[in-house]
Motif scaffolding. Structure first.
Motif, PDB file in Angstrom:
ATOM      1  N   LEU A  29       0.829  -1.212   0.000  1.00  9.38           N
ATOM      2  CA  LEU A  29       0.000   0.000   0.000  1.00  9.38           C
ATOM      3  C   LEU A  29       0.860   1.257   0.000  1.00  9.38           C
ATOM      4  CD1 LEU A  29      -2.807  -1.113   2.487  1.00  9.38           C
ATOM      5  CD2 LEU A  29      -3.053  -0.715   0.030  1.00  9.38           C
ATOM      6  N   ALA A  30       1.967   1.213   0.745  1.00 13.37           N
ATOM      7  CA  ALA A  30       2.886   2.359   0.762  1.00 13.37           C
ATOM      8  C   ALA A  30       3.534   2.555  -0.602  1.00 13.37           C
ATOM      9  CB  ALA A  30       3.955   2.140   1.837  1.00 13.37           C
ATOM     10  N   GLU A  31       3.935   1.442  -1.234  1.00 16.97           N
ATOM     11  CA  GLU A  31       4.541   1.504  -2.569  1.00 16.97           C
ATOM     12  C   GLU A  31       3.527   1.980  -3.602  1.00 16.97           C
ATOM     13  OE1 GLU A  31       7.319   1.060  -5.680  1.00 16.97           O
ATOM     14  OE2 GLU A  31       7.619   1.075  -3.504  1.00 16.97           O
ATOM     15  N   GLN A  32       2.273   1.557  -3.434  1.00 14.96           N
ATOM     16  CA  GLN A  32       1.221   1.911  -4.384  1.00 14.96           C
ATOM     17  C   GLN A  32       0.988   3.421  -4.445  1.00 14.96           C
ATOM     18  OE1 GLN A  32      -2.657   0.474  -3.335  1.00 14.96           O
ATOM     19  NE2 GLN A  32      -3.377   0.405  -5.447  1.00 14.96           N
ATOM     20  N   LYS A  33       1.200   4.089  -3.319  1.00 17.44           N
ATOM     21  CA  LYS A  33       1.006   5.548  -3.289  1.00 17.44           C
ATOM     22  C   LYS A  33       2.000   6.265  -4.192  1.00 17.44           C
ATOM     23  CE  LYS A  33      -0.939   5.712   1.384  1.00 17.44           C
ATOM     24  NZ  LYS A  33      -0.720   6.117   2.794  1.00 17.44           N
ATOM     25  N   THR A  34       3.180   5.670  -4.383  1.00 16.04           N
ATOM     26  CA  THR A  34       4.207   6.316  -5.205  1.00 16.04           C
ATOM     27  C   THR A  34       4.159   5.856  -6.665  1.00 16.04           C
ATOM     28  OG1 THR A  34       5.851   4.623  -4.616  1.00 16.04           O
ATOM     29  CG2 THR A  34       5.746   6.601  -3.231  1.00 16.04           C
ATOM     30  N   ASN A  35       3.800   4.571  -6.898  1.00 14.43           N
ATOM     31  CA  ASN A  35       3.841   4.080  -8.282  1.00 14.43           C
ATOM     32  C   ASN A  35       2.507   4.208  -9.016  1.00 14.43           C
ATOM     33  OD1 ASN A  35       2.220   1.861  -7.487  1.00 14.43           O
ATOM     34  ND2 ASN A  35       3.954   0.461  -7.317  1.00 14.43           N
ATOM     35  N   GLY A  36       1.413   4.422  -8.285  1.00 13.21           N
ATOM     36  CA  GLY A  36       0.125   4.631  -8.923  1.00 13.21           C
ATOM     37  C   GLY A  36      -0.469   3.392  -9.567  1.00 13.21           C
ATOM     38  N   GLN A  37       0.128   2.203  -9.331  1.00 12.81           N
ATOM     39  CA  GLN A  37      -0.392   0.972  -9.933  1.00 12.81           C
ATOM     40  C   GLN A  37      -1.554   0.414  -9.118  1.00 12.81           C
ATOM     41  OE1 GLN A  37       3.171  -1.505  -9.973  1.00 12.81           O
ATOM     42  NE2 GLN A  37       3.354  -1.236 -12.185  1.00 12.81           N
ATOM     43  N   LYS A  38      -2.210  -0.606  -9.685  1.00  9.67           N
ATOM     44  CA  LYS A  38      -3.218  -1.329  -8.932  1.00  9.67           C
ATOM     45  C   LYS A  38      -2.527  -2.155  -7.853  1.00  9.67           C
ATOM     46  CE  LYS A  38      -6.425  -1.652 -12.818  1.00  9.67           C
ATOM     47  NZ  LYS A  38      -7.118  -2.535 -13.783  1.00  9.67           N
ATOM     48  N   LEU A  39      -3.271  -2.473  -6.773  1.00  9.83           N
ATOM     49  CA  LEU A  39      -2.672  -3.191  -5.645  1.00  9.83           C
ATOM     50  C   LEU A  39      -2.128  -4.557  -6.074  1.00  9.83           C
ATOM     51  CD1 LEU A  39      -2.031  -3.469  -2.646  1.00  9.83           C
ATOM     52  CD2 LEU A  39      -4.350  -4.339  -2.288  1.00  9.83           C
ATOM     53  N   GLY A  40      -2.912  -5.280  -6.883  1.00  7.56           N
ATOM     54  CA  GLY A  40      -2.458  -6.603  -7.315  1.00  7.56           C
ATOM     55  C   GLY A  40      -1.139  -6.542  -8.067  1.00  7.56           C
ATOM     56  N   GLU A  41      -0.995  -5.566  -8.977  1.00  8.49           N
ATOM     57  CA  GLU A  41       0.247  -5.405  -9.741  1.00  8.49           C
ATOM     58  C   GLU A  41       1.414  -5.082  -8.810  1.00  8.49           C
ATOM     59  OE1 GLU A  41      -0.702  -2.313 -12.451  1.00  8.49           O
ATOM     60  OE2 GLU A  41      -1.821  -3.602 -13.821  1.00  8.49           O
ATOM     61  N   THR A  42       1.162  -4.246  -7.814  1.00 11.71           N
ATOM     62  CA  THR A  42       2.224  -3.870  -6.867  1.00 11.71           C
ATOM     63  C   THR A  42       2.672  -5.079  -6.055  1.00 11.71           C
ATOM     64  OG1 THR A  42       1.286  -1.643  -6.713  1.00 11.71           O
ATOM     65  CG2 THR A  42       2.842  -2.292  -4.998  1.00 11.71           C
ATOM     66  N   LEU A  43       1.729  -5.891  -5.586  1.00 12.18           N
ATOM     67  CA  LEU A  43       2.073  -7.093  -4.806  1.00 12.18           C
ATOM     68  C   LEU A  43       2.929  -8.057  -5.629  1.00 12.18           C
ATOM     69  CD1 LEU A  43      -1.400  -7.724  -3.137  1.00 12.18           C
ATOM     70  CD2 LEU A  43       0.723  -7.225  -1.899  1.00 12.18           C
ATOM     71  N   ILE A  44       2.601  -8.180  -6.926  1.00 10.21           N
ATOM     72  CA  ILE A  44       3.370  -9.070  -7.803  1.00 10.21           C
ATOM     73  C   ILE A  44       4.758  -8.494  -8.056  1.00 10.21           C
ATOM     74  CG2 ILE A  44       3.476 -10.068 -10.126  1.00 10.21           C
ATOM     75  CD1 ILE A  44       0.340 -10.061 -10.037  1.00 10.21           C
ATOM     76  N   ASP A  45       4.838  -7.192  -8.325  1.00 11.37           N
ATOM     77  CA  ASP A  45       6.134  -6.547  -8.580  1.00 11.37           C
ATOM     78  C   ASP A  45       7.067  -6.656  -7.380  1.00 11.37           C
ATOM     79  OD1 ASP A  45       5.381  -5.882 -11.109  1.00 11.37           O
ATOM     80  OD2 ASP A  45       4.889  -3.785 -10.668  1.00 11.37           O
ATOM     81  N   LEU A  46       6.498  -6.618  -6.181  1.00 10.34           N
ATOM     82  CA  LEU A  46       7.319  -6.718  -4.960  1.00 10.34           C
ATOM     83  C   LEU A  46       7.712  -8.161  -4.653  1.00 10.34           C
ATOM     84  CD1 LEU A  46       5.447  -4.141  -2.668  1.00 10.34           C
ATOM     85  CD2 LEU A  46       7.720  -3.881  -3.673  1.00 10.34           C
ATOM     86  N   GLY A  47       7.185  -9.103  -5.430  1.00  9.49           N
ATOM     87  CA  GLY A  47       7.547 -10.512  -5.227  1.00  9.49           C
ATOM     88  C   GLY A  47       6.777 -11.190  -4.107  1.00  9.49           C
ATOM     89  N   PHE A  48       5.693 -10.569  -3.629  1.00  2.88           N
ATOM     90  CA  PHE A  48       4.930 -11.142  -2.516  1.00  2.88           C
ATOM     91  C   PHE A  48       3.993 -12.257  -2.972  1.00  2.88           C
ATOM     92  CE2 PHE A  48       5.187  -6.747  -0.270  1.00  2.88           C
ATOM     93  CZ  PHE A  48       6.492  -7.028   0.128  1.00  2.88           C
ATOM     94  N   THR A  49       3.591 -12.244  -4.249  1.00  2.66           N
ATOM     95  CA  THR A  49       2.660 -13.252  -4.754  1.00  2.66           C
ATOM     96  C   THR A  49       2.762 -13.291  -6.280  1.00  2.66           C
ATOM     97  OG1 THR A  49       0.365 -14.015  -4.728  1.00  2.66           O
ATOM     98  CG2 THR A  49       0.709 -11.622  -4.890  1.00  2.66           C
ATOM     99  N   THR A  50       1.908 -14.081  -6.913  1.00  6.93           N
ATOM    100  CA  THR A  50       1.879 -14.198  -8.376  1.00  6.93           C
ATOM    101  C   THR A  50       0.448 -14.024  -8.877  1.00  6.93           C
ATOM    102  OG1 THR A  50       1.469 -16.591  -8.371  1.00  6.93           O
ATOM    103  CG2 THR A  50       3.778 -15.863  -8.297  1.00  6.93           C
ATOM    104  N   GLU A  51       0.301 -13.830 -10.177  1.00  8.52           N
ATOM    105  CA  GLU A  51      -1.029 -13.700 -10.775  1.00  8.52           C
ATOM    106  C   GLU A  51      -1.887 -14.929 -10.484  1.00  8.52           C
ATOM    107  OE1 GLU A  51      -1.060 -12.943 -14.908  1.00  8.52           O
ATOM    108  OE2 GLU A  51      -0.281 -10.904 -14.749  1.00  8.52           O
ATOM    109  N   VAL A  52      -1.283 -16.106 -10.625  1.00  9.02           N
ATOM    110  CA  VAL A  52      -2.039 -17.351 -10.437  1.00  9.02           C
ATOM    111  C   VAL A  52      -2.476 -17.496  -8.978  1.00  9.02           C
ATOM    112  CG1 VAL A  52      -1.910 -19.864 -10.558  1.00  9.02           C
ATOM    113  CG2 VAL A  52      -0.899 -18.477 -12.381  1.00  9.02           C
TER     114      VAL A  52
END
Length: 567
Positions: A29-52
């Protein structure tokens, strides 16, 4: 009918499903404020989860169906309901009317909690919406498949209207501006490349014809039929590709090469571009390589257990030269990178010479050949030997000088791996002799040779048994009087009507022995060396391919396609 009786947020739902932790959500959520992406995309980019993982969690927690669009055919009546732009904006795809409920449209969504997307599609279509879950990549690929041609025509129309302003924009070459990024030709070029990547293409061919040009994708080693466009678009497409490839936009008479880096679906791709003048104008070929695609584990390459044992024995040698051989597009680079990844460990100085560097590997010293400053394979190899290497990887042995230095390096305590173009493992020995390497040196240096090909795998969903013809039995070396059932390609939505899905490597591994070394020293012919290797356990490429035809992995057509040179 109520489809949204739970008003949960995506982050809370993923925590409840055990996919992420509260700390990970807070970080996202903190990262999302700076990158403006959707939450799901941010979680994937940070390596916390995957699309599947996200799709499965939404499926379990909300009870929505998990659909795979690549395995479905979507009717034209549904495709006409919504435009491509709104579908991409929300990452959604309508795919069917609900059975028994003609006023309910089922909608594949990467985030079925997105009520705004549901409302927008409901208003546009005038249908009630029932969400289903799909991955972002699957939805994007479906939009490409069903709307690609339509969008290309729209771009062509926009280009005609905006041609004058587009020319001025491209002459300015201000690539970072929003005006350029949204220019119709920029959008079309990006779309052509992205569609190729999503279709697993290895190459994209943009070819001028007499009165039009076509775009073809090479998928699983075979070029598609292609789409055709108005020739008036071609000059601007060439100019755009030259700009992003770092080529000279004004040079139209000589071949040029360049490189493009592009991110699609959070994966980075390295694209080698080539422009070649033809009688109808300049032709473009874009070769696509995923930066992660070359670092495959050795078990993913297609080796049998026996071959894997031979492979491990070969690369565990303290010194010697290992050669990987086969025609262009046979997977040599992937095998070589897999070998380097296996050998890359602490306490080892591993240096590569490549043209070009296909993928960056952490911990490996990689050198890019540059002919303009005389940094060739041979000159780089001489310098490497003064860098205290343990293992040396040479992208390709092309000349006598490189071959001789590589062989001498392997004899003096280094493990050297490289590729070379020959038809079989045994003929590689002859080729090295023809290049001027002394037989007594090569016989001492050689640690092993791997010849390989790639064959297309039959689609497991639509392949069909048939009674083998006499011709097929003859090709397979099977008795024509005995019955034999083989599989044939059919084609379905899951394989894009090709009948094939993916490729697998077949290998011919020549291990060195006393008899092999003696045959090399005595300059025995290729057939004699092959006979010795086969008596010591080497299985020829053709026989390995025949095994795959018998077990239903591939077809007789593929056997002929990859082994005709070895007849």
């Amino acid at each position: 009918m109520e489809f949204f009786n739970k008003k949960k947020r995506l982050g809370d739902l993923l925590i409840d499903a055990g996919v992420i932790t509260e700390d990970q959500l807070a970080s996202a959520l903190a990262e999302q404020k700076t990158n403006g992406q959707k939450l799901g995309e941010t979680l994937i980019d940070l390596g916390f989860t995957t699309e599947v993982e996200i799709a499965n969690a939404l499926h379990r927690q909300l009870g929505y169906d998990y659909v795979i669009l690549s395995e479905r055919r979507i009717e034209q009546d549904i495709l006409k309901l919504v435009g491509e732009e709104i579908l991409r904006k929300h990452s959604v795809m309508p795919f069917e009317f609900k059975q028994g409920y003609p006023n309910v449209l089922r909608l594949a969504m990467s985030n079925p909690l997105d009520l705004i997307a549901v409302d927008d599609i409901a208003i546009i279509t005038n249908f009630q919406i029932e969400p289903a879950v799909a991955t972002t990549q699957d939805i994007a690929a479906a939009i490409d498949r069903y709307y690609g041609n339509i969008e290309a025509l729209k771009v062509a129309q926009r280009y005609t209207q905006e041609r004058d302003s587009l020319i001025k924009t491209e002459q300015a070459q201000e690539l970072g501006s929003d005006e350029v990024e949204n220019a119709p030709i920029v959008v079309l070029v990006r779309s052509i490349i992205e569609q190729g990547i999503r279709q697993r293409a290895s190459d994209i061919h943009i070819e001028p014809l007499d009165e039009e040009f076509r775009v073809r994708y090479r998928i699983d080693g075979v070029l598609s039929k292609g789409r055709r466009y108005n020739m008036s678009l071609m000059p601007a497409i060439i100019a755009r590709i030259k700009i992003i490839s770092g080529m000279d936009i004004s040079e139209k008479r000589r071949p040029q090469d360049g490189r493009i880096t592009m991110t699609v679906g959070r994966n980075e791709y390295d694209i080698r571009s080539s422009v070649l003048p033809t009688v109808y104008g300049e032709k473009i070929v874009l070769r696509i390589a995923s930066k992660n695609g070359f670092t495959m584990d050795k078990r993913e390459l297609g080796f049998t257990e026996d071959e894997l044992e031979s492979y491990d024995k070969m690369i565990s040698q303290p010194h010697g030269i290992i050669l990987i051989t086969g025609p262009t597009g046979s997977g040599k680079s992937t095998t070589l990178y897999s070998m380097i990844t296996s050998l890359n460990r602490e306490g080892v100085n591993l240096i590569t010479i490549e043209d070009p560097v296909e993928a960056h590997i952490i911990g490996v010293n990689q050198i890019q050949v540059n002919e303009r400053i005389n940094l060739t394979f041979a000159s780089a190899l001489r310098s490497i030997l003064r860098q205290d290497p343990d293992i040396i990887m040479i992208g390709e042995i092309r000349d006598k000088e490189t071959a001789e230095i590589a062989v001498k390096a392997s004899i003096t305590g280094h493990l050297v791996a490289s590729t070379i173009h020959t038809n079989s493992a045994a003929s590689t020995v002859t080729r090295m002799m023809d290049m001027g390497v002394e037989p007594y040196l090569f016989s001492e240096a050689i640690a092993g040779i791997i010849a390989q090909r790639l064959v297309r795998k039959l689609c497991p969903h639509c392949k069909r048994k048939h009674e083998a013809t006499d011709t097929e039995k003859h090709i397979m070396g099977y008795s024509e009087t005995k019955p034999l059932q083989l599989y044939e390609a059919v084609g379905c939505v899951k394989c894009n009507d090709s009948g094939y899905s993916g490729r697998i490597g077949i290998y011919e591994i020549l291990q060195t022995s006393g008899r092999i070394r003696e045959a090399i020293r005595k300059k025995w012919p290729t057939d004699a060396i092959a006979e010795i290797a086969e008596s010591e356990g080497m299985k020829p490429l053709r026989l390995r391919a025949i095994d795959l035809v018998f077990d239903g992995t591939t077809t007789v057509e593929e056997l002929l396609r990859i082994s005709i040179d070895d007849e």
